[in-house]
Design an enzyme around this catalytic site. Structure first.
Site, PDB file in Angstrom:
ATOM      1  N   ARG A   1       2.947 -15.236  -3.124  1.00 18.87           N
ATOM      2  CA  ARG A   1       1.759 -15.170  -3.981  1.00 18.87           C
ATOM      3  C   ARG A   1       0.979 -16.482  -4.014  1.00 18.87           C
ATOM      4  O   ARG A   1      -0.143 -16.521  -4.520  1.00 18.87           O
ATOM      5  CB  ARG A   1       2.165 -14.778  -5.402  1.00 18.87           C
ATOM      6  CG  ARG A   1       2.435 -13.289  -5.557  1.00 18.87           C
ATOM      7  CD  ARG A   1       2.694 -12.949  -7.011  1.00 18.87           C
ATOM      8  NE  ARG A   1       4.040 -13.308  -7.420  1.00 18.87           N
ATOM      9  CZ  ARG A   1       4.432 -13.433  -8.682  1.00 18.87           C
ATOM     10  NH1 ARG A   1       3.552 -13.283  -9.663  1.00 18.87           N
ATOM     11  NH2 ARG A   1       5.679 -13.750  -8.976  1.00 18.87           N
TER      12      ARG A   1
ATOM     13  N   ASP B   1      11.729 -24.134  -8.390  1.00 18.46           N
ATOM     14  CA  ASP B   1      10.302 -23.982  -8.696  1.00 18.46           C
ATOM     15  C   ASP B   1      10.010 -24.105 -10.191  1.00 18.46           C
ATOM     16  O   ASP B   1       9.041 -23.538 -10.688  1.00 18.46           O
ATOM     17  CB  ASP B   1       9.792 -22.640  -8.175  1.00 18.46           C
ATOM     18  CG  ASP B   1      10.465 -21.443  -8.850  1.00 18.46           C
ATOM     19  OD1 ASP B   1      11.417 -21.645  -9.632  1.00 18.46           O
ATOM     20  OD2 ASP B   1      10.031 -20.300  -8.601  1.00 18.46           O
TER      21      ASP B   1
ATOM     22  N   LEU C   1      18.025 -23.772  -5.821  1.00 12.55           N
ATOM     23  CA  LEU C   1      17.603 -22.667  -4.952  1.00 12.55           C
ATOM     24  C   LEU C   1      16.151 -22.869  -4.537  1.00 12.55           C
ATOM     25  O   LEU C   1      15.237 -22.818  -5.363  1.00 12.55           O
ATOM     26  CB  LEU C   1      17.766 -21.337  -5.683  1.00 12.55           C
ATOM     27  CG  LEU C   1      19.153 -21.092  -6.323  1.00 12.55           C
ATOM     28  CD1 LEU C   1      19.233 -19.694  -6.911  1.00 12.55           C
ATOM     29  CD2 LEU C   1      20.280 -21.326  -5.321  1.00 12.55           C
ATOM     30  N   ALA C   2      15.947 -23.104  -3.240  1.00 14.04           N
ATOM     31  CA  ALA C   2      14.600 -23.402  -2.739  1.00 14.04           C
ATOM     32  C   ALA C   2      14.333 -22.710  -1.408  1.00 14.04           C
ATOM     33  O   ALA C   2      13.625 -23.242  -0.548  1.00 14.04           O
ATOM     34  CB  ALA C   2      14.425 -24.913  -2.589  1.00 14.04           C
TER      35      ALA C   2
ATOM     36  N   ASN D   1      -8.350 -51.358   4.452  1.00 10.87           N
ATOM     37  CA  ASN D   1      -6.922 -51.496   4.765  1.00 10.87           C
ATOM     38  C   ASN D   1      -6.466 -50.678   5.957  1.00 10.87           C
ATOM     39  O   ASN D   1      -5.338 -50.840   6.415  1.00 10.87           O
ATOM     40  CB  ASN D   1      -6.085 -51.107   3.538  1.00 10.87           C
ATOM     41  CG  ASN D   1      -6.398 -49.696   3.040  1.00 10.87           C
ATOM     42  OD1 ASN D   1      -7.494 -49.190   3.219  1.00 10.87           O
ATOM     43  ND2 ASN D   1      -5.420 -49.064   2.412  1.00 10.87           N
TER      44      ASN D   1
ATOM     45  N   TYR E   1     -12.835 -49.991  -4.240  1.00 11.28           N
ATOM     46  CA  TYR E   1     -11.590 -49.425  -3.718  1.00 11.28           C
ATOM     47  C   TYR E   1     -10.597 -50.555  -3.474  1.00 11.28           C
ATOM     48  O   TYR E   1     -10.882 -51.510  -2.741  1.00 11.28           O
ATOM     49  CB  TYR E   1     -11.820 -48.661  -2.417  1.00 11.28           C
ATOM     50  CG  TYR E   1     -10.527 -48.251  -1.762  1.00 11.28           C
ATOM     51  CD1 TYR E   1      -9.682 -47.315  -2.361  1.00 11.28           C
ATOM     52  CD2 TYR E   1     -10.112 -48.833  -0.567  1.00 11.28           C
ATOM     53  CE1 TYR E   1      -8.481 -46.964  -1.789  1.00 11.28           C
ATOM     54  CE2 TYR E   1      -8.904 -48.480   0.025  1.00 11.28           C
ATOM     55  CZ  TYR E   1      -8.092 -47.554  -0.595  1.00 11.28           C
ATOM     56  OH  TYR E   1      -6.890 -47.208  -0.027  1.00 11.28           O
TER      57      TYR E   1
ATOM     58  N   LYS F   1       6.196 -22.924  -1.522  1.00 16.49           N
ATOM     59  CA  LYS F   1       5.788 -23.213  -2.901  1.00 16.49           C
ATOM     60  C   LYS F   1       6.470 -24.444  -3.487  1.00 16.49           C
ATOM     61  O   LYS F   1       5.872 -25.183  -4.271  1.00 16.49           O
ATOM     62  CB  LYS F   1       6.020 -22.006  -3.803  1.00 16.49           C
ATOM     63  CG  LYS F   1       7.465 -21.631  -4.070  1.00 16.49           C
ATOM     64  CD  LYS F   1       7.533 -20.483  -5.066  1.00 16.49           C
ATOM     65  CE  LYS F   1       8.966 -20.067  -5.334  1.00 16.49           C
ATOM     66  NZ  LYS F   1       9.050 -18.994  -6.357  1.00 16.49           N
TER      67      LYS F   1
END
Length: 425
Positions: free
Chosen positions: A17, A106, A10-11, A356, A336, A24
């Protein structure tokens, strides 16, 4: 045991909030989305994952399709509750005769091991429906698990509806379910929305199954920390902290030295060999593999897709991303290394940069260093570029083309000395 298992995740919720333009479930922990952790927890268990999307559906669908070939999304619009969300998957499961695992998208701390134990419990008890539960010291607003005298599940009672006796129960609903789909699927055609919110609740399938005289049980998860969901930035930070502690403890158990766990952050998807030392203030995100007897840090940053062979050193203020580094190679200071392939027995001088990225074409190119190359300090390697075995590059050079084996490459301007210049000025 049913061999065919599918997951419904379930998304569809927005996550108000979070105060964010990003839904989220697409917020990240160590470079991986919250939803990605949930999908990974069932990846080797379920033959297919069905992700229910709603808010930001296009973004979530793009993420799922790009990263998970065995998953698909189904739109829930409008969002009428968790029971309604699962019912959106019914057409995809019309002729399915296996087990369905239902999870919220979540809960990034849930593990594959916990889900496997949950399924084993479901099968060993010959359950038709099993709810995952946890025992908490402070159950707060979680729905309470009410059991029958024989210890099977009687009901899930929401906190606001609980009697004082029920409120004292410390066992709560985690929101993860295992269903024998052929027996339970009928519930999703008969759920009602006779409640204050006017929504179809997933928890109502428990009472439906009881009315059908089906076998309904609750499995208590071993580690209640795994139930922590993400509803706020505070939740995200807390879950990150728990995940990091879990990873660091596992690594130390396997023979990795973490000098200062309080300042070290390492992703769940990073493998590290025994006797490697991770020095303080090191941050490692994404998916990486680090060999044995390496020294990483202090203040190193690995950004993902990094492979480091045995006996290497990645020192202070060195950043590495999408790179493969051979054994006995050192990059000690202020460098780097990105989109690169380095051989073995290489030394990278302080301040070396692999350039790069081309801002005009917006393409990233590769830097290749063969075995035994030595790079002097403050060198820029402008990709795409390859430096042959044994070649030395003088300090301060800018390398823009390929160099063969056992050469000296230097682009330094001649030194000029003007005697007395300061006094004359």
């Amino acid at each position: 045991m049913n061999k065919d298992i599918k997951a419904v995740i379930l998304a569809a919720g927005k996550g108000t909030r979070m105060k964010s333009n990003t839904i989220k479930v697409l917020h990240q922990i160590f470079g991986k989305t919250v939803l990605g952790y949930v999908l990974d927890s069932v990846k080797s268990i379920a033959t297919q994952s069905i992700v229910i999307v709603g808010h930001h559906a296009e973004e979530v669908t793009e993420f799922v399709e790009k990263n998970y070939s065995a998953a698909k999304t189904v739109l829930q619009s409008p969002q009428l509750g968790t029971g309604h969300a699962v019912s959106m998957a019914c057409p995809s499961l019309e002729n399915f005769d296996g087990q369905v695992i239902i999870l919220n998208g979540d809960i990034p701390l849930i593990t594959e091991d916990t889900i496997n134990k949950f399924i084993e419990y479901h099968n060993s008890n010959k359950s038709d429906l099993t709810v995952m539960s946890a025992v908490l010291d402070a159950p707060a607003s979680y729905g309470r698990i009410i059991r029958e005298n024989d210890n099977s599940l009687k009901a899930i009672v929401e906190a606001k509806d609980a009697t004082p006796e029920q409120s004292a129960v410390r066992e709560v609903n985690v929101g993860v379910y295992c269903l024998n789909w052929a027996k339970i699927k009928g519930a999703f055609c008969q759920l009602t929305s006779n409640n204050a919110q006017g929504e179809y609740y997933l928890t109502d399938i428990v009472s439906w199954a009881k009315n059908q005289n089906l076998n309904v049980n609750a499995y208590i998860m071993e580690n209640s920390e795994e139930m922590n969901g993400i509803n706020s930035r505070q939740d995200l930070a807390f879950a990150t902290k728990l995940m990091n502690e879990r990873k660091l403890n596992a690594l130390m158990t396997e023979g990795v030295t973490i000098v200062d766990p309080a300042s070290t952050w390492i992703s769940e998807d990073t493998e590290i060999g025994a006797d490697t030392i991770i020095y303080p203030s090191t941050y490692i995100e994404g998916k990486n593999k680090i060999g044995k007897n390496c020294k990483i840090g202090p203040c190193a940053h690995l950004r993902g897709d990094v492979e480091i062979d045995d006996n290497c050193k990645i020192g202070n203020f060195v950043e590495v991303k999408k790179a493969k580094i051979g054994h006995n190679t050192n990059a000690g200071h202020l460098s780097y290394i990105g989109d690169s392939e380095f051989g073995s027995h290489i030394n990278i001088g302080a301040g070396t940069i692999t350039a790069n990225y081309d801002p005009i074409s917006k393409k990233k190119s590769k830097t290749v260093l063969k075995d035994n190359v030595k790079i002097g300090s403050n060198t820029v390697l402008v990709a795409p570029v390859e430096i042959g075995e044994g070649t030395n590059v003088g300090a301060g050079s800018v390398i823009t083309k390929n160099i063969g084996e056992w050469a000296l490459a230097i682009t330094r301007a001649p030194l000029r000395i003007i005697e007395g210049w300061v006094k004359n000025k």
